[in-house]
Design an enzyme around this catalytic site. Structure first.
Site, PDB file in Angstrom:
ATOM      1  N   TYR A  60      48.049  -8.259   2.273  1.00 31.50           N
ATOM      2  CA  TYR A  60      47.709  -7.217   1.285  1.00 31.50           C
ATOM      3  C   TYR A  60      47.730  -5.839   1.949  1.00 31.50           C
ATOM      4  O   TYR A  60      48.315  -4.888   1.421  1.00 31.50           O
ATOM      5  CB  TYR A  60      46.331  -7.552   0.723  1.00 31.50           C
ATOM      6  N   SER A  92      44.554   1.402  -0.179  1.00 27.89           N
ATOM      7  CA  SER A  92      43.275   0.743   0.119  1.00 27.89           C
ATOM      8  C   SER A  92      42.753   1.167   1.479  1.00 27.89           C
ATOM      9  O   SER A  92      43.532   1.422   2.406  1.00 27.89           O
ATOM     10  CB  SER A  92      43.451  -0.771   0.120  1.00 27.89           C
TER      11      SER A  92
HETATM   12  P1  NDP Z   1      41.578  -5.475 -10.947  1.00 25.96           P
HETATM   13  O1  NDP Z   1      41.800  -6.752 -10.227  1.00 25.96           O
HETATM   14  O2  NDP Z   1      40.295  -5.235 -11.621  1.00 25.96           O
HETATM   15  O3  NDP Z   1      42.749  -5.232 -11.997  1.00 25.96           O
HETATM   16  C1  NDP Z   1      44.071  -5.383 -11.609  1.00 25.96           C
HETATM   17  C2  NDP Z   1      44.957  -4.786 -12.668  1.00 25.96           C
HETATM   18  O4  NDP Z   1      46.308  -4.915 -12.241  1.00 25.96           O
HETATM   19  C3  NDP Z   1      44.840  -5.490 -13.987  1.00 25.96           C
HETATM   20  O5  NDP Z   1      44.974  -4.542 -15.014  1.00 25.96           O
HETATM   21  C4  NDP Z   1      46.025  -6.445 -13.983  1.00 25.96           C
HETATM   22  O6  NDP Z   1      46.529  -6.669 -15.270  1.00 25.96           O
HETATM   23  C5  NDP Z   1      47.039  -5.666 -13.183  1.00 25.96           C
HETATM   24  N1  NDP Z   1      47.986  -6.516 -12.485  1.00 25.96           N
HETATM   25  C6  NDP Z   1      47.754  -7.319 -11.423  1.00 25.96           C
HETATM   26  N2  NDP Z   1      48.868  -7.970 -11.075  1.00 25.96           N
HETATM   27  C7  NDP Z   1      49.834  -7.561 -11.939  1.00 25.96           C
HETATM   28  C8  NDP Z   1      51.204  -7.874 -12.111  1.00 25.96           C
HETATM   29  N3  NDP Z   1      51.845  -8.754 -11.334  1.00 25.96           N
HETATM   30  N4  NDP Z   1      51.886  -7.254 -13.110  1.00 25.96           N
HETATM   31  C9  NDP Z   1      51.253  -6.375 -13.912  1.00 25.96           C
HETATM   32  N5  NDP Z   1      49.971  -6.051 -13.802  1.00 25.96           N
HETATM   33  C10 NDP Z   1      49.264  -6.630 -12.836  1.00 25.96           C
HETATM   34  O7  NDP Z   1      41.914  -4.325  -9.886  1.00 25.96           O
HETATM   35  P2  NDP Z   1      40.996  -3.211  -9.217  1.00 25.96           P
HETATM   36  O8  NDP Z   1      40.563  -2.268 -10.246  1.00 25.96           O
HETATM   37  O9  NDP Z   1      40.014  -3.851  -8.327  1.00 25.96           O
HETATM   38  O10 NDP Z   1      42.057  -2.503  -8.256  1.00 25.96           O
HETATM   39  C11 NDP Z   1      42.911  -1.476  -8.693  1.00 25.96           C
HETATM   40  C12 NDP Z   1      43.668  -0.955  -7.500  1.00 25.96           C
HETATM   41  O11 NDP Z   1      42.755  -0.543  -6.484  1.00 25.96           O
HETATM   42  C13 NDP Z   1      44.578  -1.985  -6.849  1.00 25.96           C
HETATM   43  O12 NDP Z   1      45.747  -1.339  -6.386  1.00 25.96           O
HETATM   44  C14 NDP Z   1      43.760  -2.472  -5.673  1.00 25.96           C
HETATM   45  O13 NDP Z   1      44.575  -2.965  -4.645  1.00 25.96           O
HETATM   46  C15 NDP Z   1      43.051  -1.200  -5.271  1.00 25.96           C
HETATM   47  N6  NDP Z   1      41.822  -1.418  -4.521  1.00 25.96           N
HETATM   48  C16 NDP Z   1      40.742  -2.036  -5.094  1.00 25.96           C
HETATM   49  C17 NDP Z   1      39.586  -2.223  -4.368  1.00 25.96           C
HETATM   50  C18 NDP Z   1      38.376  -2.870  -4.953  1.00 25.96           C
HETATM   51  O14 NDP Z   1      37.407  -3.104  -4.213  1.00 25.96           O
HETATM   52  N7  NDP Z   1      38.334  -3.168  -6.231  1.00 25.96           N
HETATM   53  C19 NDP Z   1      39.498  -1.797  -2.954  1.00 25.96           C
HETATM   54  C20 NDP Z   1      40.679  -1.142  -2.464  1.00 25.96           C
HETATM   55  C21 NDP Z   1      41.787  -0.977  -3.227  1.00 25.96           C
HETATM   56  P3  NDP Z   1      46.391  -8.090 -16.075  1.00 25.96           P
HETATM   57  O15 NDP Z   1      45.035  -8.622 -15.792  1.00 25.96           O
HETATM   58  O16 NDP Z   1      46.615  -7.711 -17.486  1.00 25.96           O
HETATM   59  O17 NDP Z   1      47.480  -8.953 -15.544  1.00 25.96           O
END
Ligand code: NDP
Length: 255
Positions: free
Chosen positions: A162, A149
């Protein structure tokens, strides 16, 4: 021919957001995509359906990362799916994308020890264990891509835990890049900035406007704009890049 035909990929957290766009992008280049989810099996199945509609190949695997046995559970399903679709268990590409975030509005003073444990378990420990486990399946020339991130490069007190966990993930990138170079396996981080993953916070007019100002382009990123960077790293054309952090923030760190 497609750049990833004949390859296989696991994208954690690809039931929605950046993960979904990444699974779609890898599949569009010809890779068989293992679409991993934590809780939302239906959403993961939607990702699989979108990929298949697009002419690609995919299957879903579920495991709640951070809970005991999750990595075993995930690999059990992954190996079964790979065997079913390819007749073997080779995994060429692992994208560590799933992450837990600090609940919105929690001040550093209020973060609990349990929240710290959960965030580190999902964002740092699970990716380590997944990489470790994938080493048994990944061939020479394979790819590990960790979704970090921009907040590792920019102070945001409400996201301190985080950001610490993503800092740990970047260390996984650095040290495994050296460790796996003899096998021509590359290990890189991608740093997204604020990206519209469809969740409610990005739809609130005032907040959206404010968040858009962070990027040099004055808008939020789209999941596929981050996914494009990941897909590039997965291809053979990115073979000379390892141990790097690629900025996918739309210029949010320009100052
Ligand atoms: P979302 O919140 O849209 O989706 C998160 C995904 O991770 C879902 O598929 C969810 O699955 C899965 N997930 C979360 N926790 C768990 C867990 N404990 N076990 C298994 N699966 C899990 O995420 P984003 O698309 O926003 O983010 C994707 C990546 O990008 C992350 O690493 C985030 O930190 C990073 N990021 C995002 C930013 C943003 O602005 N969106 C900015 C900077 C970094 P389910 O719902 O099925 O549990």
């Amino acid at each position: 021919t497609s750049t990833l035909s004949g390859k296989t990929a696991l994208v954690t957290g690809s039931s929605r957001g950046i993960g979904r766009a990444t699974a779609l992008g890898l599949a569009r280049e010809g890779a068989l995509a293992a679409v991993h989810y934590g809780r939302d099996k239906q959403a993961a199945q939607q990702t699989v359906d979108l990929i298949e509609k697009d002419g690609g190949r995919a299957f879903a695997v579920g495991a709640e990362l951070g809970t005991p046995g999750a990595v075993d559970q995930l690999f059990h399903q992954l190996e079964a799916g790979l065997r079913e679709h390819t007749g073997e268990t080779v995994l060429d590409i692992l994208v560590n994308n799933a992450a837990a975030t600090t609940p919105a509005g929690v001040a550093p003073e209020e973060v609990s020890a349990e929240q710290i444990d959960e965030i580190f378990a999902v964002n740092a420990k699970a990716p380590f264990l997944l990489v470790q486990r994938a080493l048994g399946l990944i061939p020479d020339g394979g790819r590990f891509i960790n979704i970090s991130s921009a907040v590792t490069r920019m102070a945001e007190p409400s996201q301190v835990v985080y950001a610490m966990s993503k800092g740990a993930l970047d260390q996984l990138t650095l040290h495994f890049a050296r460790h796996l170079a003899p096998r021509h396996i590359t290990v890189n981080s991608v740093l997204p900035g604020l990206t519209d993953n469809g969740s409610a916070v990005f739809q609130m007019p005032g907040a959206r406007e404010q968040m858009s100002q962070l990027s040099a382009f004055k808008r939020l990123g789209e999941p596929e704009e981050v996914a494009n960077v990941v897909v590039f790293l997965a291809t053979d054309r990115a073979r000379w890049i390892t141990g790097a952090s690629l900025d996918a923030t739309g210029g949010s760190l320009l100052g």
